[in-house]
Design a protein around this motif. Structure first.
Motif, PDB file in Angstrom:
ATOM      1  N   GLY A 283     -17.851  90.221  74.477  1.00 44.57           N
ATOM      2  CA  GLY A 283     -18.447  91.090  73.469  1.00 44.57           C
ATOM      3  C   GLY A 283     -17.809  92.450  73.355  1.00 44.57           C
ATOM      4  O   GLY A 283     -18.414  93.375  72.814  1.00 44.57           O
ATOM      5  N   SER A 284     -16.563  92.568  73.838  1.00 44.71           N
ATOM      6  CA  SER A 284     -15.940  93.888  73.878  1.00 44.71           C
ATOM      7  C   SER A 284     -14.765  93.994  72.922  1.00 44.71           C
ATOM      8  O   SER A 284     -14.386  93.044  72.244  1.00 44.71           O
ATOM      9  CB  SER A 284     -15.496  94.222  75.302  1.00 44.71           C
ATOM     10  N   VAL A 285     -14.191  95.204  72.891  1.00 42.16           N
ATOM     11  CA  VAL A 285     -13.165  95.554  71.923  1.00 42.16           C
ATOM     12  C   VAL A 285     -11.946  96.132  72.630  1.00 42.16           C
ATOM     13  O   VAL A 285     -12.006  96.541  73.786  1.00 42.16           O
ATOM     14  CB  VAL A 285     -13.696  96.593  70.909  1.00 42.16           C
ATOM     15  N   HIS A 286     -10.849  96.171  71.902  1.00 42.80           N
ATOM     16  CA  HIS A 286      -9.627  96.798  72.403  1.00 42.80           C
ATOM     17  C   HIS A 286      -9.915  98.253  72.755  1.00 42.80           C
ATOM     18  O   HIS A 286     -10.593  98.963  72.020  1.00 42.80           O
ATOM     19  CB  HIS A 286      -8.542  96.738  71.330  1.00 42.80           C
ATOM     20  N   GLY A 287      -9.383  98.683  73.889  1.00 37.60           N
ATOM     21  CA  GLY A 287      -9.583 100.065  74.312  1.00 37.60           C
ATOM     22  C   GLY A 287     -10.835 100.293  75.121  1.00 37.60           C
ATOM     23  O   GLY A 287     -11.184 101.446  75.396  1.00 37.60           O
ATOM     24  N   CYS A 288     -11.507  99.229  75.539  1.00 37.09           N
ATOM     25  CA  CYS A 288     -12.782  99.414  76.255  1.00 37.09           C
ATOM     26  C   CYS A 288     -12.595 100.151  77.575  1.00 37.09           C
ATOM     27  O   CYS A 288     -13.531 100.791  78.068  1.00 37.09           O
ATOM     28  CB  CYS A 288     -13.481  98.076  76.484  1.00 37.09           C
ATOM     29  N   LEU A 289     -11.394 100.100  78.152  1.00 33.86           N
ATOM     30  CA  LEU A 289     -11.151 100.835  79.392  1.00 33.86           C
ATOM     31  C   LEU A 289     -11.408 102.326  79.182  1.00 33.86           C
ATOM     32  O   LEU A 289     -11.957 103.002  80.060  1.00 33.86           O
ATOM     33  CB  LEU A 289      -9.706 100.605  79.846  1.00 33.86           C
TER      34      LEU A 289
END
Length: 313
Positions: A283-289
Motif C-alpha cells: 500500500g505504499s508509494v515511491h519515496g516512502c523512505l
C-alpha cells in the motif's frame, strides 16, 4: 545470513491509510511540482520536504564529512568505533538530480546504528551539470576506495530510487572485478530506463512520483530529447548476465510507477541463482523512505534494510 523469499506487507491493491492521508494532505496544500522549479529550486524543495517527513536520527552514531576518491561523502559509525568489520556504500535517491548527504542522513545513521558497521554516504555528481554516466563513474571510484580502505572487511552497496539503480550497477561491476560483496540493497530502484513496463503508465499520476517527473529527471540525466538507454549502467535489468551477483534485498511499493521493473529485477536475479529477499510494500508509494517520519511502510523499508545488512555483517 540473508533471509530469502518474498514478503508482502499491507493489502494488495489498497493504499495504506497513512499513505492515503499524506497524499490527500499534499493535494490539499497544492505543493509546487518539483519539476517546474529548475534543478536548483527542485533540490531546495526536495530537501525542505524531507526535512519535515524524514524519520528521526538515532543517537549513538558518529559522523564525519570526508572525501572519497575526491567525491564528497559522509562516514558514519557507532560511537566508539565499528563493532563489526563491515562497510556499506550508500547512494542517495533523487532522480540523479536532487538529494544529498543531508536528505539521507537519518537513514544512513540508522543503518550504522543497527548494524554496528561503517556506512559511507556518497554525494555523487548530479545532473544536469554532470550528466550520465558521471554518477556511475563516481560510484565506481568510491567502491574501489571502499575496497582499498577496508581490506578484508565485508562490503555492501545500497541505495534508494536512483541510488538503487547505482547500487545495482555497482553489484554488477563488483562481480566483473572479482570483488566479493556481502549484500546489495535496492530500494524501489529504476532498472529499466526505457520505461516499457505497464506500471509506469498505470500508476503514472497521483502517487508522488509521476510519469512527467520521470521524463523530467531522465531529460536532466540523459539529455533533452535523448532516448533513455539500455546500457547496463543505465538499465541494469538488461545486463548480459546476472549470475554470480551478491545476495540482494529488493524493496518495491505497490503504488510506485517503478514497481513492475523492480519485480522483474527480482525475477531476473532469482533466475540467475542469486539469493533474494523481496519485500513488497503493497500500500505504499515511491519515496516512502523519506516519509518514514510519518508512514509505517517507510519505517518498514528502513527496518528491512537495517536488518538485512546486519544479518550479513
Amino acid at each position: 545470513m540473508l533471509e530469502t523469499g518474498t514478503v508482502s506487507i499491507g493489502t494488495a491493491g489498497k493504499l495504506d491509510d497513512d499513505v492515503a492521508f499524506i497524499l490527500a494532505k499534499a493535494a490539499e496544500l497544492n505543493l509546487p511540482k518539483i519539476t517546474t522549479l529548475g534543478h536548483e529550486g527542485a533540490r531546495d524543495e526536495f530537501a525542505r520536504r524531507l526535512s519535515r517527513t524524514n524519520p528521526p536520527a538515532p543517537d549513538g552514531v558518529e559522523a564525519e564529512d570526508i572525501l572519497v576518491a575526491g567525491i564528497p561523502a559522509r562516514r558514519y559509525g557507532p560511537a566508539g568505533g565499528p563493532k563489526v568489520k563491515a562497510a556499506l556504500l550508500y547512494a542517495h535517491g533523487g532522480g540523479f538530480v536532487v538529494g544529498d548527504l543531508e536528505t539521507h542522513d537519518p537513514h544512513c545513521r540508522a543503518l550504522a546504528a543497527e548494524s554496528g558497521s561503517v556506512v559511507i554516504s556518497l554525494h555523487y555528481r548530479r545532473a544536469p551539470e554532470h550528466m550520465y554516466p558521471a554518477a556511475i563513474h563516481d560510484a565506481k571510484a568510491a567502491l574501489a576506495w571502499l575496497a582499498a580502505e577496508y581490506p578484508g572487511w565485508r562490503l555492501g552497496v545500497a541505495g534508494d530510487s536512483a541510488g538503487g539503480t547505482i547500487a545495482a550497477v555497482l553489484a554488477l561491476h563488483a562481480r566483473d572485478l572479482g570483488l566479493p560483496l556481502a549484500l546489495q540493497i535496492l530500494i524501489y530502484p529504476a532498472v529499466d530506463q526505457m520505461g516499457d513496463f505497464p506500471s509506469r503508465q498505470r500508476l503514472g499520476e497521483g502517487y508522488i512520483l509521476t510519469r512527467d517527473d520521470i521524463a523530467w529527471f531522465n531529460a536532466q540525466y540523459f539529455g533533452e530529447g535523448r532516448a533513455p538507454l539500455r546500457d547496463t549502467e543505465a538499465a541494469p535489468l538488461y545486463a548480459a548476465s546476472h549470475a554470480g551477483l551478491a545476495p540482494a534485498l529488493v524493496v518495491t511499493c505497490g503504488f510506485d510507477p517503478l514497481v513492475d521493473e523492480g519485480e522483474a529485477y527480482v525475477e531476473k536475479l532469482r533466475g540467475a541463482g542469486v539469493p533474494v529477499r523481496h519485500v513488497r510494500l503493497e500500500g505504499s508509494v515511491h519515496g516512502c523512505l523519506g516519509l518514514a517520519g510519518y508512514v509505517a511502510s517507510g519505517k518498514a523499508a528502513l527496518a528491512e534494510a537495517s536488518r538485512a545488512w546486519s544479518s550479513v555483517c
